[in-house]
Design an enzyme around this catalytic site. Structure first.
Site, short mmCIF file in Angstrom:
data_model
loop_
_atom_site.label_atom_id
_atom_site.label_comp_id
_atom_site.label_asym_id
_atom_site.label_seq_id
_atom_site.Cartn_x
_atom_site.Cartn_y
_atom_site.Cartn_z
N ARG A 1 24.44 -10.60 63.86
CA ARG A 1 24.21 -12.01 64.08
C ARG A 1 22.92 -12.53 63.64
O ARG A 1 21.77 -11.95 63.45
CB ARG A 1 24.30 -12.25 65.62
N ARG B 1 16.81 -9.74 71.01
CA ARG B 1 17.63 -10.69 70.40
C ARG B 1 17.39 -10.16 68.69
O ARG B 1 16.35 -10.56 68.11
CB ARG B 1 17.22 -12.24 70.47
N GLU C 1 20.75 -11.23 80.27
CA GLU C 1 22.03 -10.73 79.99
C GLU C 1 22.19 -9.54 79.22
O GLU C 1 21.61 -9.37 78.24
CB GLU C 1 22.59 -11.92 79.16
N SER D 1 28.91 -9.35 78.96
CA SER D 1 29.79 -10.54 79.35
C SER D 1 31.35 -10.05 79.29
O SER D 1 31.40 -9.14 78.62
CB SER D 1 29.45 -11.57 78.39
N ARG E 1 19.93 -4.17 74.29
CA ARG E 1 19.63 -4.75 75.69
C ARG E 1 19.50 -3.50 76.77
O ARG E 1 18.78 -3.82 77.52
CB ARG E 1 20.35 -5.92 75.87
#
Length: 427
Positions: free
Chosen positions: A258, A273, A350, A353, A392
């Site tokens: 990403r 991130r 987070e 998801s 994460r």
């Protein structure tokens, strides 16, 4: 992608849905483009009919009639070409407008942005340390588990080397997640790290353009995948499934890439991130009814919760607001794990998801199912959810299980793979 007829029949609903999700749309233009396309199709069919009739007359025509018929045929050929060119332009514009529209939204999803998220439930007790806790960057640096400088030297900012026990932790979390999803009946895959543009667009990702989060390969239609959701959804592209084979449960192990454009700030510290990470992703294909896909949605969330409970990490489950759903999701639930080193005195961040995308992706990808008792086919529903996103999850594990001497306690669920109960502090 939404059904075009449904959009035209429910223009007010679509505009309201776009507004609640913060998406700019132009439904009147879309309806006008559809009208023009229909007119061009009718006109084109008429021109081709005239072409056929004219061509049939030429062999039977007299020598006096033939030149004018041939000339008329040439005119028709030119008009057909112009019609097809204009139709192609209209269809390109129409598809562009369609691609901007998000999925419909579950009526219970909270309206608004990130601050409007609704906490559905929490699990676990937030740790109370009798010492000053460190964040994961300091902990991993002290334990020689990460090398940011070499990562930046080799690939640039946002890349890193995991080292020593961090490598063991990554492998352990992947093994644990794989074991968990396999026990739940998911077929396992390792996926390609690249996908064609049509597959990325089909799953709802925009691989080109200024706002993309996707790394695209120059001079090709390939891009690096941001999640295994992309290849897992794309592997059944243009297929018709037997409804009796549904639901299908698949899980993919992949690297994820990403750009994280605009992702700077306190939440980007360390490995929270980053531009590349390893993930185990769950994906499902169900029959095209909300009862079936909602049930699968709960299954995915349940597995995510089981994983983080086994890792002994406190978390909360949130109902994601409309403004943060993204294009494909009808409804999305996130797990946010407690991270003691985040913010001033700890915050939730987070870690997973889970999205029900109903038939939005399937319509783009052409994935249908057939019931032998009914005529025709229907688009399936697709769902996706994170089993484990290693970086994460590693942050939450390291920060929650740190001990006063700087060591890290390993949860029971991972010890057989890590090979130790505690990552010892360095002397």
């Amino acid at each position: 992608m939404l059904d075009l007829q449904f959009i035209c029949d429910n223009a007010d609903l679509i505009e309201k849905n776009c507004q609640s999700r913060g998406v700019t749309c132009d439904i009147p233009r879309l309806i006008e483009l559809r009208k023009k396309r229909s007119e061009l199709i009718v006109a084109g069919d008429d021109l081709r009919r005239q072409q056929k009739e004219t061509a049939a007359k030429i062999p039977k025509a007299t020598s006096e009639e033939r030149p004018s018929l041939i000339e008329f045929g040439k005119q028709l050929k030119s008009q057909v070409a112009d019609n097809e060119s204009t139709l192609k332009e209209i269809e390109t514009d129409l598809n562009a407008e369609l691609s901007r529209l998000p999925n419909l939204t579950h009526p219970d999803a909270p309206i608004g942005g990130e601050e409007d998220a609704v906490v559905l439930r929490t699990w676990g007790k937030v740790p109370e340390f009798d010492f000053e806790p460190k964040d994961h960057v300091e902990l991993m640096s002290d334990l020689d588990m990460v090398d940011f400088e070499s990562g930046a030297k080799v690939a640039g900012s946002g890349f890193y080397f995991l080292k020593n026990e961090a490598v063991l932790l990554e492998l352990a979390m992947v093994q644990f997640a794989i074991e968990k999803v396999r026990a739940a009946g998911f077929d396992l895959y390792t996926t390609p790290d690249l996908a064609r543009q049509e597959v990325l667009e089909g799953t709802g990702y925009q691989p080109r353009g200024p706002e993309t989060q996707i790394y695209s390969i120059e001079n090709s239609d390939l891009s690096l995948i941001a999640t295994a959701e992309i290849p897992l959804g794309g592997m059944l592209k243009d297929q018709i499934l037997d409804e009796s084979s549904l639901p299908m449960r698949v899980a993919g192990l992949s690297h994820c890439f990403r750009t994280e454009a605009g992702g700077h700030g306190k939440a980007s510290k360390g490995i929270y991130r980053v531009h590349q990470f390893t993930k185990v992703e769950m994906f499902g294909f169900t029959t095209p009814d909300l009862e079936a896909s909602n049930e699968f949605h709960q299954l995915i969330v349940g597995i995510e919760e089981e994983i983080f409970q086994a890792l002994e990490i406190p978390y909360q489950v949130i109902d994601t607001p409309t403004g943060d759903l993204g294009g494909p999701a009808y409804r999305k639930f996130d797990l946010e794990a407690w991270m003691p080193g985040r913010g001033e005195s700890g915050e939730y961040g987070e870690v997973t998801s889970a999205s029900n995308c109903t038939d939005f992706q399937a319509r783009r990808l052409g994935i249908r199912c057939r019931n032998n008792e009914e005529k025709g086919t229907k688009f399936v529903h697709t769902l996706n959810g994170t089993a484990i996103a290693v970086t994460r999850a590693m942050i939450a594990l390291i920060e929650n299980h740190q001990q006063a001497d700087g060591s890290i306690r390993i949860p029971e669920a991972l010890r057989k793979w890590v090979g130790m109960d505690v990552i010892p502090a360095k002397s």
